[in-house]
Design an enzyme around this catalytic site. Structure first.
Site, short mmCIF file in Angstrom:
data_model
loop_
_atom_site.label_atom_id
_atom_site.label_comp_id
_atom_site.label_asym_id
_atom_site.label_seq_id
_atom_site.Cartn_x
_atom_site.Cartn_y
_atom_site.Cartn_z
N LYS A 1 0.61 -1.40 -0.15
CA LYS A 1 0.03 -0.11 -0.08
C LYS A 1 0.85 1.66 0.16
O LYS A 1 0.34 2.28 -0.59
CB LYS A 1 -0.90 0.00 1.40
CG LYS A 1 -0.31 -0.02 2.57
CD LYS A 1 -1.11 -0.10 3.78
CE LYS A 1 -1.63 -1.52 3.88
NZ LYS A 1 -0.75 -2.41 4.66
N GLU B 1 6.23 -5.74 8.47
CA GLU B 1 5.39 -5.28 7.37
C GLU B 1 5.95 -3.94 7.04
O GLU B 1 5.16 -2.99 7.05
CB GLU B 1 4.00 -5.19 7.41
CG GLU B 1 3.39 -6.81 7.70
CD GLU B 1 1.85 -6.70 8.45
OE1 GLU B 1 1.49 -5.62 8.38
OE2 GLU B 1 1.49 -7.61 8.74
N HIS C 1 0.36 -3.37 15.19
CA HIS C 1 1.19 -2.42 14.01
C HIS C 1 1.30 -1.11 15.06
O HIS C 1 0.28 -0.59 15.71
CB HIS C 1 0.21 -1.89 12.68
CG HIS C 1 1.05 -0.99 11.86
ND1 HIS C 1 1.48 0.16 12.45
CD2 HIS C 1 1.19 -1.15 10.73
CE1 HIS C 1 2.06 0.71 11.22
NE2 HIS C 1 1.87 -0.09 10.30
C1 LIG Z 1 -1.64 -3.46 8.50
C2 LIG Z 1 -0.46 -2.90 7.96
N1 LIG Z 1 0.78 -3.26 7.88
C3 LIG Z 1 1.86 -2.41 7.53
C4 LIG Z 1 1.80 -1.02 7.18
C5 LIG Z 1 2.84 -0.23 6.68
O1 LIG Z 1 3.07 0.64 7.89
P1 LIG Z 1 4.50 1.43 7.54
O2 LIG Z 1 4.29 2.18 6.15
O3 LIG Z 1 4.38 2.46 8.60
O4 LIG Z 1 5.64 0.70 7.69
C6 LIG Z 1 0.40 -0.53 7.30
C7 LIG Z 1 0.23 0.84 7.40
O5 LIG Z 1 -0.92 1.50 7.32
C8 LIG Z 1 -0.56 -1.35 7.65
O6 LIG Z 1 -1.99 -0.90 7.86
#
Ligand SMILES: Cc1ncc(COP(=O)(O)O)c(C=O)c1O
Length: 377
Positions: free
Chosen positions: A46, A259, A183
């Site tokens: 994402k 993640e 998270h």
């Molecule tokens: C379920 C989940 N994993 C991983 C991420 C990635 O987080 P970051 O970009 O802070 O590492 C997000 C971000 O919203 C998330 O919702």
């Protein structure tokens, strides 16, 4: 990326343009692995869903966290598209579907891949059992998000006090609860959040074991901060804390994954835009550029992230405002930038804009998202 390179790309491709440097993607991934060698990185697609980024991280050894069926297929197809021998049959090694709420159509479509999916409430579990009975499940815990730039705990994660019952509920239904996840909030510069989250997860695992169910996977989520400014402490300092807590709290054979989204991609991209208008409003110079908060700068709205603009032109800097190209008053990129006096047709650029930026760009006012140019692919 040198100024010369950026200017020449802008001339060749036009603006607005986002330049992604794959050497930096590989460097960020290598830094993650260097400091957290026992953690498998599942890149959070994402943050930036460019297929070329997925391919680069896959070749570097990454796995992927997806939030939707289109993201799942994007990863799946790009892995499948790689030469034979590099393909993986066991999908959990490569993909986790980490959006805790899934429409039934998605679960139905996922089931044939025997996926690994997250949940945080009984209704979701019922849905998984009914529509994706071959899935392995991971329970998402609610953990402190204090001080993180993007707070996620009001929307996601079960109360730790309900966790063991939710794990048992999965086993009672005939599903297998494979892991726990959390998270700490995105751009988490308060490392204490990780320490507390690991503590909570360890307590849940201990209690689950005492009730007969051993949990094999710990997913420490995202949140690893990008070095947007000098106040962000180095990744190595965070990794030291995480490694120490993992050693202290978890059995040696636990499988740990993370993640990371922002940390892997933020610093790999720079956007370039053209000044298309200028005015003086209340005595302050104002510039209008051919990008906007509905486009590459969408992170200002959705991600609570401020981006700074720089000029290739030398000269005495003055406080000015920079607006986007749309007809909306919300479209203010910054009311307080320090730039030399700019002329129409000048180029401006913004660094560290690889995460949650073009990923959430729209077509508002009929303007298409910026072009993407890949360097060192
Ligand atoms: C379920 C989940 N994993 C991983 C991420 C990635 O987080 P970051 O970009 O802070 O590492 C997000 C971000 O919203 C998330 O919702």
């Amino acid at each position: 990326m040198t100024n010369k390179q950026l200017q020449s790309i802008a001339r060749e491709h036009g603006t607005p343009v986002v330049v992604i440097d794959h050497d930096i993607l590989r460097r960020n991934y290598a830094e993650f692995k260097k400091h957290l060698p026992n953690v498998q990185a599942y890149f959070a697609v994402k943050a930036n869903a460019e297929p070329a980024i997925v391919r680069t991280f896959y070749k570097a050894g990454a796995s992927f966290d997806v939030a939707s069926m289109p993201e799942f297929m994007l990863v799946y197809e790009n892995i499948k598209g790689l030469p034979a021998g590099e393909q993986q049959d066991f999908i959990w090694d490569k993909i986790i579907y980490a959006n805790p709420t899934k429409p039934k159509e998605t679960l139905r479509a996922l089931d044939r891949y025997k996926p690994l999916v997250t949940y945080d409430n009984p209704a979701e579990l019922e849905k998984i059992k009914r529509y994706a009975p071959h899935a392995g499940v991971v329970l998402r815990l609610r953990v402190p998000n204090t001080g993180s730039m993007v707070e996620l705990s009001s929307k996601f994660g079960c109360d730790p006090g309900d966790a063991v019952d939710l794990l048992n509920a999965a086993f009672d239904m005939g599903l297998v609860a494979e892991g726990l996840s959390f998270h700490v909030g995105s751009q988490c510069t308060n490392f204490q959040n990780f320490v507390q989250a690991l503590d909570i997860a360890a307590a849940v695992m201990r209690e689950s074991k005492s009730r007969g169910h051993e949990i094999k996977i710990l997913d420490i989520g995202g949140g690893f901060p990008a070095p947007y400014n000098k106040h962000v402490k180095p990744f190595s300092a965070l990794a030291r804390k995480i490694n120490a807590e993992i050693d202290r709290l978890f059995p040696k054979d636990i499988q740990i994954l993370a993640e990371p989204g922002r940390f892997l991609v933020a610093t790999a991209a720079t956007s370039v835009a053209t000044v298309i208008g200028k005015a003086v409003r209340d005595g302050k110079p104002c510039y209008y550029i051919d990008d906007s908060v509905y486009h590459t700068f969408s992170g200002i709205i959705f991600d609570h992230c401020q981006y700074h603009l720089k000029s290739f032109r030398k000269g005495k800097a003055e406080i000015c405002a920079v607006f986007g190209q749309t007809c909306d008053a919300l479209d203010k990129i910054s009311l307080s930038e320090e730039l030399p006096e700019l002329q129409i047709e000048d180029l401006v650029y913004s660094e560290n804009i690889g995460a949650y930026s073009s990923a959430s760009a729209t077509w508002f006012n009929g303007f298409p998202p910026a072009k993407i140019v890949h360097l060192n692919e």
